[in-house]
Design a protein around this motif. Structure first.
Motif, PDB file in Angstrom:
ATOM      1  N   ALA B   8      -3.496 -14.295  -0.781  1.00 16.85           N
ATOM      2  CA  ALA B   8      -4.283 -13.180  -1.296  1.00 16.85           C
ATOM      3  C   ALA B   8      -3.376 -12.067  -1.774  1.00 16.85           C
ATOM      4  O   ALA B   8      -3.610 -11.451  -2.806  1.00 16.85           O
ATOM      5  CB  ALA B   8      -5.231 -12.675  -0.207  1.00 16.85           C
ATOM      6  N   LEU B  12      -2.967 -10.333  -5.509  1.00 16.63           N
ATOM      7  CA  LEU B  12      -3.061  -8.904  -5.760  1.00 16.63           C
ATOM      8  C   LEU B  12      -1.812  -8.396  -6.452  1.00 16.63           C
ATOM      9  O   LEU B  12      -1.889  -7.583  -7.351  1.00 16.63           O
ATOM     10  CB  LEU B  12      -3.272  -8.151  -4.451  1.00 16.63           C
ATOM     11  CG  LEU B  12      -4.664  -8.251  -3.855  1.00 16.63           C
ATOM     12  CD1 LEU B  12      -4.687  -7.577  -2.497  1.00 16.63           C
ATOM     13  CD2 LEU B  12      -5.695  -7.630  -4.764  1.00 16.63           C
ATOM     14  N   ALA B  16      -1.499  -6.735  -9.965  1.00 24.56           N
ATOM     15  CA  ALA B  16      -0.895  -5.408 -10.074  1.00 24.56           C
ATOM     16  C   ALA B  16       0.113  -5.366 -11.195  1.00 24.56           C
ATOM     17  O   ALA B  16       0.247  -4.388 -11.891  1.00 24.56           O
ATOM     18  CB  ALA B  16      -0.241  -5.031  -8.745  1.00 24.56           C
ATOM     19  N   LEU B  21       0.240  -0.613 -12.137  1.00 32.48           N
ATOM     20  CA  LEU B  21      -0.249  -0.120 -10.866  1.00 32.48           C
ATOM     21  C   LEU B  21       0.930   0.210  -9.979  1.00 32.48           C
ATOM     22  O   LEU B  21       1.832  -0.572  -9.823  1.00 32.48           O
ATOM     23  CB  LEU B  21      -1.107  -1.203 -10.190  1.00 32.48           C
ATOM     24  CG  LEU B  21      -1.486  -0.952  -8.725  1.00 32.48           C
ATOM     25  CD1 LEU B  21      -2.429   0.228  -8.628  1.00 32.48           C
ATOM     26  CD2 LEU B  21      -2.166  -2.189  -8.151  1.00 32.48           C
ATOM     27  N   VAL B  22       0.908   1.381  -9.425  1.00 32.06           N
ATOM     28  CA  VAL B  22       1.881   1.685  -8.400  1.00 32.06           C
ATOM     29  C   VAL B  22       1.533   0.845  -7.192  1.00 32.06           C
ATOM     30  O   VAL B  22       0.383   0.751  -6.799  1.00 32.06           O
ATOM     31  CB  VAL B  22       1.839   3.191  -8.055  1.00 32.06           C
ATOM     32  CG1 VAL B  22       2.735   3.501  -6.872  1.00 32.06           C
ATOM     33  CG2 VAL B  22       2.258   4.009  -9.260  1.00 32.06           C
ATOM     34  N   MET B  24       0.665  -0.754  -3.764  1.00 32.87           N
ATOM     35  CA  MET B  24      -0.099  -0.284  -2.632  1.00 32.87           C
ATOM     36  C   MET B  24       0.275  -1.095  -1.420  1.00 32.87           C
ATOM     37  O   MET B  24       0.590  -2.254  -1.496  1.00 32.87           O
ATOM     38  CB  MET B  24      -1.597  -0.474  -2.880  1.00 32.87           C
ATOM     39  CG  MET B  24      -2.146   0.333  -4.020  1.00 32.87           C
ATOM     40  SD  MET B  24      -3.930   0.136  -4.087  1.00 32.87           S
ATOM     41  CE  MET B  24      -4.031  -1.517  -4.746  1.00 32.87           C
ATOM     42  N   THR B  25       0.183  -0.493  -0.294  1.00 32.17           N
ATOM     43  CA  THR B  25       0.362  -1.218   0.942  1.00 32.17           C
ATOM     44  C   THR B  25      -0.764  -2.211   1.069  1.00 32.17           C
ATOM     45  O   THR B  25      -1.926  -1.873   0.920  1.00 32.17           O
ATOM     46  CB  THR B  25       0.305  -0.257   2.140  1.00 32.17           C
ATOM     47  OG1 THR B  25       1.311   0.728   1.956  1.00 32.17           O
ATOM     48  CG2 THR B  25       0.515  -0.987   3.428  1.00 32.17           C
ATOM     49  N   THR B  26      -0.433  -3.446   1.350  1.00 29.34           N
ATOM     50  CA  THR B  26      -1.481  -4.424   1.490  1.00 29.34           C
ATOM     51  C   THR B  26      -2.025  -4.435   2.899  1.00 29.34           C
ATOM     52  O   THR B  26      -3.064  -4.974   3.168  1.00 29.34           O
ATOM     53  CB  THR B  26      -0.965  -5.835   1.166  1.00 29.34           C
ATOM     54  OG1 THR B  26       0.097  -6.141   2.084  1.00 29.34           O
ATOM     55  CG2 THR B  26      -0.420  -5.861  -0.247  1.00 29.34           C
ATOM     56  N   GLY B  27      -1.251  -3.891   3.808  1.00 29.68           N
ATOM     57  CA  GLY B  27      -1.785  -3.802   5.149  1.00 29.68           C
ATOM     58  C   GLY B  27      -1.421  -4.973   6.026  1.00 29.68           C
ATOM     59  O   GLY B  27      -1.656  -4.957   7.216  1.00 29.68           O
ATOM     60  N   CYS B  28      -0.823  -6.031   5.470  1.00 29.54           N
ATOM     61  CA  CYS B  28      -0.425  -7.137   6.336  1.00 29.54           C
ATOM     62  C   CYS B  28       0.708  -6.664   7.222  1.00 29.54           C
ATOM     63  O   CYS B  28       1.634  -6.017   6.763  1.00 29.54           O
ATOM     64  CB  CYS B  28       0.057  -8.320   5.503  1.00 29.54           C
ATOM     65  SG  CYS B  28      -1.289  -9.228   4.769  1.00 29.54           S
ATOM     66  N   GLU B 159      -1.123   6.837   6.417  1.00 23.60           N
ATOM     67  CA  GLU B 159      -2.471   6.280   6.473  1.00 23.60           C
ATOM     68  C   GLU B 159      -3.366   7.200   7.281  1.00 23.60           C
ATOM     69  O   GLU B 159      -2.938   7.782   8.293  1.00 23.60           O
ATOM     70  CB  GLU B 159      -2.462   4.876   7.090  1.00 23.60           C
ATOM     71  CG  GLU B 159      -2.011   3.806   6.119  1.00 23.60           C
ATOM     72  CD  GLU B 159      -2.308   2.412   6.617  1.00 23.60           C
ATOM     73  OE1 GLU B 159      -1.500   1.517   6.327  1.00 23.60           O
ATOM     74  OE2 GLU B 159      -3.328   2.214   7.290  1.00 23.60           O
ATOM     75  N   ARG B 170     -11.362   5.495   4.360  1.00 30.22           N
ATOM     76  CA  ARG B 170      -9.939   5.816   4.209  1.00 30.22           C
ATOM     77  C   ARG B 170      -9.803   7.124   3.462  1.00 30.22           C
ATOM     78  O   ARG B 170     -10.395   7.322   2.399  1.00 30.22           O
ATOM     79  CB  ARG B 170      -9.207   4.702   3.454  1.00 30.22           C
ATOM     80  CG  ARG B 170      -7.698   4.918   3.384  1.00 30.22           C
ATOM     81  CD  ARG B 170      -7.018   3.762   2.658  1.00 30.22           C
ATOM     82  NE  ARG B 170      -7.209   2.496   3.328  1.00 30.22           N
ATOM     83  CZ  ARG B 170      -6.554   2.105   4.413  1.00 30.22           C
ATOM     84  NH1 ARG B 170      -5.632   2.880   4.935  1.00 30.22           N
ATOM     85  NH2 ARG B 170      -6.807   0.929   4.947  1.00 30.22           N
ATOM     86  N   GLN B 660       2.177   8.260  -1.000  1.00 28.05           N
ATOM     87  CA  GLN B 660       1.024   8.534  -0.136  1.00 28.05           C
ATOM     88  C   GLN B 660       1.462   9.038   1.236  1.00 28.05           C
ATOM     89  O   GLN B 660       1.043   8.530   2.282  1.00 28.05           O
ATOM     90  CB  GLN B 660       0.137   7.286  -0.013  1.00 28.05           C
ATOM     91  CG  GLN B 660      -0.415   6.826  -1.360  1.00 28.05           C
ATOM     92  CD  GLN B 660      -1.405   5.702  -1.259  1.00 28.05           C
ATOM     93  OE1 GLN B 660      -1.769   5.262  -0.180  1.00 28.05           O
ATOM     94  NE2 GLN B 660      -1.861   5.229  -2.404  1.00 28.05           N
TER      95      GLN B 660
END
Lengths: 193, 704
Positions: B8, B12, B16, B21-22, B24-28, B159, B170, B660
């Motif tokens: 996934a 993404l 991107a 696109l700058v 992004m943290t995918t969060g994994c 975050e 968020r 961010q």
């Protein structure tokens, strides 16, 4: 020459009032202010909050990841929050990248998330989303809600573009993406649990 | 990381690239990082000066009875078990409060902050920390909660999630003024909203608006930071309380210390409300820490708290604060030692669409041990202000007395005290003869803590007198750092330091670590901490051991063909024995060439070559980008202290927005546009906190 001058003067005489009419704002009959215009102007000046619910209809293909871009096509909208979807697999709030466009007053936001598959059955509260394989949603599912602060047009319109969607194998496909606007209910009296 | 997750993410990332696109943290959550480990340079294992505390405490349940109290008739209460709450505080809104009191116990105060939960994990030397603050409304009318709290001074906060029931929103990072405007608009219109702002690199304010009676709202914050490493020990710190600060007369942008309900008393824009010693709020804290050291963990100790610990295997451990030690009035400090006499210089790398980021940890070479000690000029500067009264100044005095007795013939020394003003032991530094040392010990023992904290006087007295060229001058500040003009102090140290080296010793249970670290950085020295439970003599022994061997100075790095840029800190600190230097930078292409390090020690040039070492499959370590961006922002701030240029402010904003990150010019805001409450936005209730353990309320907090 005299005839030409007369025609010129006539033309100018006709044109100028016409241009003046075009330039002048509409005038209401004397003594009656334009209530509708004033009210509309007030709405446009007053910041207000609304939500954009984003739905993806994936049919029978379980949705594992998505990315979309959203911006206001009419009015000015700034993102003030990005909320998680309705399915358990998308319970964590999505990630975003925000870019300000057009005088910095309006956002173009890109939102993306990947599912966290669960083996539990989908919660009974889900609306149109059915539990697909691996606990991923199928059918029509709300994947996110974008909270906005809007000014400008009395009725903001949004444009959304689905940039990517994939199934659990990472294969891209093209589901349908739609949006619905929402606002808070009328202010509620404080409730106790 | 699961295969599905990776698939996934790949999709993404591909999307991107296709759509500009700058990243992004995918969060994994990464299970590892790409690490290049270079050949052994130097390590020296030693005993930590901190006392070992390792108890498996057993929680004992506390019975509580909740009683709703109303002013027009008190609700009946079971005899002998509970008493109704008294309404006496103007800051407490509404007509009642959910409170508990038990006979014989301290008075319980209703507060909007119910609980803080910290879940932290350490991989290599980078900590990922999730902080959850549970706000609730114990009153009968809706409120806005305001909570001023600390985080580590090098934390990269990126975050922010607001949770209302089972809904998670968020928050969005924006320029601070804009975020505040959005929040205020939402607040006044009745929407549930939250705002996180930063007043100092280690001081933050959380606001939550329109919390309805009985309702709860959680705020989750995530940050990354790098751990300190010293003499074989890593140190993880989670600060819990901001010490009461002294603000010079006339200042308004400091941090005020006021009693509960005393909003506005201090005249400062940011205020912390403190509970009296006889009051408690019921706010408690839970903390768990997962350590993945990568090598065997040999020893572990908690400085201020009782802990439970469970070894998952030789290299991993889970630690938690014991359930009977959850009062948040002292920093959580955990130290652990890893195996191996030889610690290797280490490089971690990460690459995403924005480019490459790396962190280099540089350890001093073992050869420095053999270089002879040079004569020193020691200047000890002792904070004698009111906040130091009691245990803190006793600790500081013990440490200085111990240090005086370590001096050798040929050394000179001076002792300076400051509070409202500054005075010193002698008109100039004196030789370290037995008689002079004896007289100085008597002088130090007579010092006590009272008055304000005019630290600027101490800085001037310590750095402004002529420097003896044939001696290395070390200036040691012993202070809790409880001042509101910390940036002015840092600027003064930078301006006056010249050839001296500044060491800052943070004293007490919750010293101002931002000030300590920045003073040390400005003074090209080091920061050390002297907790109330620490052995001051042992801390000083370690300090002398470090400064007795000359540091590697004038360090330069050559990355060969690798395209490296934006290295921070820009002035590479001196490399002292037992204390590594952590650098972070960006690179293009590959970082697989040898790194050459050049420096000077003992009058000669030292050259060190670190060959590359490729290892294993690359795993993303997204924290590195945030760590780098945080270092860049810190560098820009430092420049801002002596060069108030708007361009620097703009650079900070743009960096913080791009990555961010929180900063003093950016803020997180979240609004629930689907929840609107009726009526005025309610009363603002500040969350009062206990004074740090060991600090006296009476001499540090303003009251009506």
């Amino acid at each position: 020459m005299k005839r030409f001058t007369a025609m010129l003067l006539l033309a100018v005489g006709l044109l100028l009032p016409g241009m003046a009419l075009l330039a002048a704002p509409e005038r209401e009959p004397a003594g009656e202010p334009d209530a509708a215009t004033e009210a509309e102007a007030e709405v446009m000046r007053t910041p207000r909050f609304e939500a954009v619910r984003v739905y993806v209809d994936v049919g029978r293909t379980p949705l594992a990841a998505y990315q979309f871009q959203l911006h206001a096509a009419r009015g000015e909208a700034r993102v003030v929050g990005v909320e998680s979807g309705e399915h358990d697999a998308f319970r964590q709030p999505p990630f975003y990248d925000r870019r300000a466009v057009e005088r910095g007053r309006s956002d173009r936001v890109i939102v993306a998330a990947y599912a966290e598959p669960t083996v539990a059955a989908a919660p009974a509260a889900q609306a149109d989303a059915d539990a697909g394989s691996d606990g991923l949603p199928t059918g029509r599912v709300r994947v996110a809600t974008v909270h906005m602060l809007v000014t400008g047009a009395a009725d903001t319109e949004y444009a959304i573009e689905l940039q990517a969607a994939s199934n659990v194998e990472g294969t891209k496909f093209k589901p349908t993406i739609t949006i619905e606007k929402g606002t808070a209910d009328e202010p509620s009296m404080p409730k106790r649990d | 990381m699961s295969r599905r997750c990776r698939s996934a993410i790949n999709l993404l990332l591909a999307a991107a690239i296709a759509a500009p696109l700058v990243w992004m943290t995918t969060g994994c959550t990464p299970t590892g990082s790409h690490s290049s480990t270079h050949h052994a340079s130097y390590s020296k294992s030693g005993e930590s000066p901190a006392k070992a505390v390792d108890d498996a405490a057993t929680a004992s349940p506390v019975d509580e009875l909740w009683v709703i109290a109303r002013p027009d008739g008190l609700a009946p209460h079971p005899a002998g078990d509970a008493a109704p709450a008294a309404q006496e505080d103007d800051a407490t809104p509404g007509t009642g409060a959910l409170m508990t009191t038990m006979p014989g116990e301290e008075k319980r105060i209703a507060v909007p902050l119910k609980h803080t939960r910290v879940d932290a994990s350490i991989s290599a030397y980078i900590a990922t920390v999730d902080v959850q603050q549970q706000f609730h409304n114990p009153f009968d009318a809706k409120i806005e909660a305001v909570y001023v709290f600390p985080l580590p001074q090098n934390s990269a906060v990126n975050e922010f999630v607001m949770t209302i029931g089972d809904r998670k929103i968020r928050g969005i990072i924006r320029e601070r003024e804009e975020a505040e405007q959005i929040y205020n608009e939402a607040k006044h219109q009745g929407y549930v909203a939250s705002l996180l702002t930063q007043q100092r690199p280690n001081v933050f304010t959380q606001k939550v608006a329109n919390i309805e009676p009985g309702k709860a709202i959680d705020i989750n914050i995530r940050y990354y930071n790098t751990l300190r490493y010293e003499d074989g020990w890593y140190e993880f710190v989670f600060p819990m309380v901001i010490g009461p600060r002294y603000n010079p007369p006339g200042s308004t942008d400091g941090i005020g210390a006021v009693g509960r309900g005393g909003h506005g008393l201090s005249g400062q824009t940011t205020e912390v409300q403190y509970l009296k010693p006889t009051e408690r709020s019921g706010h408690d804290i839970a903390l768990t820490l997962d350590i993945d050291a990568g090598v065997s963990i040999e020893a572990i100790e908690s400085v201020n708290h009782r802990i439970t610990r469970r070894a998952l295997d030789e290299t991993r451990m889970r630690v938690a604060i014991a359930e009977d030690d959850t009062l948040p009035n002292k920093d959580f400090v955990l130290r652990y030692r890893v195996a191996g006499e030889t610690i290797k210089t280490n490089v971690l790398t990460h690459r995403d669409e924005r480019g490459g980021y790396f962190t280099l940890v540089l350890y001093p070479p073992k050869d420095l041990d053999r270089v002879a000690r040079s004569p020193m000029e020691m200047v000890f500067v002792i904070d004698c202000s009111g906040s130091m009264n009691g245990k803190p100044i006793a600790q500081a005095k013990d440490a200085v007395v111990h240090a005086l007795k370590q001096l050798q013939p040929g050394d000179t020394f001076q002792v300076i005290r400051f509070s409202n003003d500054a005075s010193q032991f002698g008109p100039r530094p004196v030789p370290a003869t037995r008689r002079n040392v004896r007289d100085a010990v008597s002088y130090v023992k007579r010092l006590d803590g009272h008055g304000g904290t005019q630290m600027i006087e101490g800085v001037k007295a310590a750095l402004d007198f002529p420097h003896t060229p044939d001696r290395f001058r070390f200036v040691s500040f012993m202070t809790d750092g409880y001042i509101g003009n910390d940036r002015q102090i840092i600027g003064e140290v930078r301006h006056r330091v010249r050839d001296s080296r500044v060491f800052s010793f943070g004293v007490g249970s919750s010293p101002n670590r931002y000030l300590m670290n920045r003073m040390a950085k400005a003074g090209r020295g080091a920061a050390a901490y002297l907790a109330l439970n620490d052995d001051g003599g042992a801390v000083m022994d370690a300090f002398f051991q470090r400064i007795s061997h000359p540091a590697l100075t004038d360090i330069e790095l050559d990355f060969g063909d690798a395209n490296v840029r934006d290295l921070y800190p820009r002035q590479i600190p001196d490399l002292f024995v037992g204390r590594p230097v952590v650098l972070t930078g960006r690179f293009e292409g590959e970082l697989d060439r040898a790194i050459r390090i050049t420096g000077r020690a003992g009058g000669r040039t030292i050259n060190i070559v670190l060959p590359p070492d490729q290892r294993g499959e690359r795993e993303p370590h997204p924290a590195l980008a945030s760590v780098w961006a945080r270092a860049k922002i810190a560098d820009l701030y430092d420049q801002l202290q002596w060069d108030p240029d708007e361009a620097l402010v703009e650079a900070i904003k743009q960096t913080a927005l791009r990555y961010q990150l929180m900063s003093e010019f950016t803020a997180f805001v979240a609004v629930d546009s689907l929840t609107r409450t009726a009526g005025e936005f309610g009363t603002t209730v500040g969350v009062p906190v206990p004074v740090p353990e060991g600090v006296k309320y009476e001499t540090t907090v303003q009251e009506n």
